[in-house]
Each structure stands twice: as C-alpha cells, then as structure tokens.
Write an enzyme that holds these catalytic residues in place. Sequence first.
Site, short mmCIF file in Angstrom:
data_model
loop_
_atom_site.label_atom_id
_atom_site.label_comp_id
_atom_site.label_asym_id
_atom_site.label_seq_id
_atom_site.Cartn_x
_atom_site.Cartn_y
_atom_site.Cartn_z
N PRO A 45 0.84 -1.20 0.00
CA PRO A 45 0.00 0.00 0.00
C PRO A 45 0.87 1.25 0.00
CG PRO A 45 0.01 -1.06 2.17
CD PRO A 45 0.74 -1.98 1.23
N CYS A 47 0.51 5.47 -0.22
CA CYS A 47 -0.27 6.70 -0.32
C CYS A 47 0.19 7.51 -1.52
CB CYS A 47 -0.06 7.56 0.93
SG CYS A 47 -0.84 6.90 2.39
N GLN A 121 -5.97 -1.37 2.21
CA GLN A 121 -5.46 -1.19 3.57
C GLN A 121 -6.35 -0.18 4.30
OE1 GLN A 121 -1.82 1.10 4.44
NE2 GLN A 121 -1.03 -0.70 5.51
N TYR A 203 0.91 4.92 13.34
CA TYR A 203 -0.47 5.41 13.23
C TYR A 203 -1.31 4.84 14.38
CZ TYR A 203 1.34 7.11 8.84
OH TYR A 203 2.10 7.76 7.90
N ARG A 251 -0.89 -5.35 9.14
CA ARG A 251 0.49 -4.84 9.05
C ARG A 251 0.93 -4.36 10.42
NH1 ARG A 251 3.42 -1.18 4.40
NH2 ARG A 251 3.88 -3.26 3.61
N GLY A 345 7.16 -2.24 -2.63
CA GLY A 345 6.72 -0.85 -2.74
C GLY A 345 7.45 -0.15 -3.87
N ARG A 346 8.62 0.37 -3.55
CA ARG A 346 9.33 1.19 -4.52
C ARG A 346 9.75 0.42 -5.77
NH1 ARG A 346 12.78 3.61 0.28
NH2 ARG A 346 12.26 1.51 1.00
C1 LIG Z 1 5.13 6.66 -1.74
C2 LIG Z 1 4.97 5.74 -0.56
C3 LIG Z 1 3.77 5.71 0.12
C4 LIG Z 1 3.58 4.80 1.18
N1 LIG Z 1 2.35 4.69 1.77
C5 LIG Z 1 2.11 3.67 2.63
C6 LIG Z 1 0.80 3.34 3.04
O1 LIG Z 1 -0.19 3.90 2.56
N2 LIG Z 1 0.65 2.35 3.94
C7 LIG Z 1 1.71 1.64 4.43
O2 LIG Z 1 1.52 0.75 5.25
N3 LIG Z 1 2.96 1.90 4.02
C8 LIG Z 1 3.17 2.87 3.11
N4 LIG Z 1 4.43 3.07 2.62
C9 LIG Z 1 5.48 2.10 2.96
C10 LIG Z 1 5.48 0.98 1.91
O3 LIG Z 1 4.25 0.30 1.86
C11 LIG Z 1 6.60 -0.03 2.17
O4 LIG Z 1 6.34 -0.67 3.40
C12 LIG Z 1 7.97 0.65 2.24
O5 LIG Z 1 8.13 1.54 1.15
C13 LIG Z 1 9.09 -0.37 2.23
O6 LIG Z 1 9.01 -1.20 1.10
P1 LIG Z 1 9.89 -0.93 -0.23
O7 LIG Z 1 11.31 -0.85 0.20
O8 LIG Z 1 9.58 -2.11 -1.12
O9 LIG Z 1 9.43 0.37 -0.83
C14 LIG Z 1 4.64 3.99 1.58
C15 LIG Z 1 5.88 4.06 0.92
C16 LIG Z 1 6.03 4.89 -0.16
C17 LIG Z 1 7.35 4.89 -0.91
#
Ligand SMILES: Cc1cc2nc3c(=O)[nH]c(=O)nc-3n(C[C@H](O)[C@H](O)[C@H](O)COP(=O)(O)O)c2cc1C
Length: 379
Positions: A45, A47, A121, A203, A251, A345-346
């Site tokens: 997820p 944002c 989520q 949160y 989560r 995510g990224r």
């Molecule tokens: C742009 C952005 C928005 C995010 N929004 C959320 C979110 O809405 N809910 C959440 O649990 N984590 C959020 N995260 C965290 C990601 O879900 C993820 O846990 C985190 O980026 C680590 O994973 P990654 O290294 O694959 O990006 C966000 C991360 C990014 C980069």
Amino acid sequence: MTAMTGRPAAGENERRILQRDPAPHLFRPIDLRSITVKNRIMMSPMCQYSASDGLTDDWHFAHLAARAVGGAGIVCVEATHVEARGRITHGCVGLWNDAQRDRLARIAEFVAARGAVPAIQLAHAGRKGSVSRPWQGTKPLKPEEGAWEVIGPSALPHAPGHGVPRAVDRGLIAEVVDAFAAATRRAREAGFQVIELHSAHGYLLHEFLSPLSNRRDDEFGGSFANRTRLLLQTLDAVRSEWPSQLPLFVRLSITDWMPGGWDVADSIELCRLLKARGDVDVVDCSSGGIDPRQAPPLHPGYLVPFAETIRREAGIATAAVGLIGTPELAEEAIANRRADFVVLGRALLHDPYWPLHAAKALKAAAVPWPVQYERANIF
Ligand SMILES: Cc1cc2nc3c(=O)[nH]c(=O)nc-3n(C[C@H](O)[C@H](O)[C@H](O)COP(=O)(O)O)c2cc1C
C-alpha cells in the site's frame, strides 16, 4: 553438457533442477481461505496523497491498474482512512461514505478482471494526521491550511511542532472501532477480497501498542493486554463485517527501533495470540514509524528476518517487506520459507512490470503476459 567429458557443466545440474521444477517459488499459487493468489508478489500500500475529499480518481486507477497488468498477485490500495479525522493529509483516500466506495469499486473490478486479488489497507492516522503532503514537507498544517484536531492514546505529540493529540475517551474509541467496521462493510461492497488492517508506522492502532506513545492508565494502556486491546477490538469489528471466506492481513511494525518501545518479543506474543484467535491470515511484517529518531539498519531485504521470526515463532503466515528489489532476493525469501509473500513498494513504482520481468529472470515458464502486450515479450 561439455563436449570433452560428456558430464554436466558446472551449473547445469542446477539449471536442470530449475527446469524440472513446476515454477520458481515466487510464482507458485497460494490458497487463503476461499481465494487463490496466483503468485507471492503483493503490491505494498502506497499513499499517493492525490485524493480530493477522500475520493480516488483516474490517477489511483492508473496507478493500481498498471500493477495488476504488470502481474502482481495482490494489488493493495494505499492507506484508506476510516474517518476524515484519521487522514494523514488532505490528499489521503477515505472510505467513510458511499461515493468513496463507488470510486474504489471501479478499481477493485479492474484489478480482479486482470487476475490479481484486489486488496485495501484500512487505516487511521491518529496523532500523525493533519500534515502537508510529502512534496510539501510533511509539515503540521496551520489553521489557515485546514488543520484539524488529531487523536491519540495520550496527549503526546508525534514530534516537536506536531499537534498535541486529544487523548481519546471510551466514547471516541468506540466511534473509531465503529468506523473501521463501516469501512470494512464498504470494502466488501466495493468488491475487495483482502483487507489489510494498518497497525504499523506510528499510526493510531500502533500508537496504542507502543509504550512510547501510550501512557494511559485505563484498560487501554499499561500492560501488554491493555495496549493490544484496541487492535483486538478493531479486529473483532472488522471480522464481524468481513466474510469468513475472505482473508484478513494485519500490518505490524515488528519493532519501534527505539529503547523502551514495542519490540520483536512483543510482536511474537501478539502474533501467537492472533494465530490462536484465527481471524488473521497473514502478518505483514514492517517496522518503525513511532519515533522520528529511529535508526533502522537499512539494506536490501533488511526486514525479511522479522517475517521469518514471526512465521517460525507464531506459526502464522507472513509477508516480508522493505527494500526487496531483485527477483533473486524475493525468490530466496519464499523458497526458504522465510515468508509466504514478498511485498514490494518502490520496486513496483520503479517498474510496474516487475513481476513479469522477474518471471523471465527466474525462468518461470507459465506466467502469461497480457495478450495485448504479447508482441513485446521479446527481450
Ligand atoms: C510513496 C509511498 C507511500 C507509502 N504509503 C504507505 C501506506 O499507505 N501504507 C503503508 O503501510 N505503508 C506505506 N508506505 C510504505 C510501503 O508500503 C513499504 O512498506 C515501504 O516503502 C518499504 O518497502 P519498499 O522498500 O519495497 O518500498 C509507503 C511508501 C512509499 C514509498
């Protein structure tokens, strides 16, 4: 085979084993209650801070649709807030009215039609709400910018300069729990097949878990049983509106990365409880977010050991997240049963077709490209 010896060349046996195998572990389906997920890749997820009045628009549709087309097994809508006060920014998505539900339904329908599982989520930002969007600095909003009163377990701000939250009383706690239940009902009506309950990243639900943010002296604070009470009550409320044949993810921040904070031992204890209750199917193992002074040891796959520990110690399915960028890292986590899912995510922002490219890299034979794009499957 080498021409000289007739024996397999180095690495050839490994390749044969891979070829005999029906599919790399990353691309093996998994059943969760009544649904089957086609592979182990979940879009995390994320944002987008691009909603108006909590309503998704074409940006959200394109963002999520692209990852479904790109082959993710589960496509999860960003933190979707159960009440307006529970948003992080003015641009956050919500699910407190039917208009929001109807916009989300279009996304869920497309994702499912692409063979991915639509997930959402559900969240409440608690004391971390009422800030500007990241590209505006994530600064506490001023009254003239439409600031609102935030809530939390105790009257302790997230960081200096942030709003002091109103410590919720029992009435407000009941309102929040009801809001989670109502959002769950709307998520079901919108056609989602997985709910992830956001109890991480500092949160509201996490704020109750952590002794750093929860200083209450009533039945919602103090002991472990009291600090986990709101999460468990919320799970009861969510489950009461969520069909028993559909899976529920939670989560968690497995550790606060802070002395005196919520830690791995707490997470194990909680996950054993979740396993015994039987209402949660997968624990998505994230970390941090309660205190900006945290210093996690960032490196590729740095949270996979948490998913592994929770899976082993609590006997519950887990999802591993955090800097998973290569197919090999993802495959290793699943193949060695360190996690049941990888959550990207990224990597998926960088490349919506990451799963299709990973399938090619891991020589997964039976992962189809969208028929419309088949002619591009030549590289
Ligand atoms: C742009 C952005 C928005 C995010 N929004 C959320 C979110 O809405 N809910 C959440 O649990 N984590 C959020 N995260 C965290 C990601 O879900 C993820 O846990 C985190 O980026 C680590 O994973 P990654 O290294 O694959 O990006 C966000 C991360 C990014 C980069």
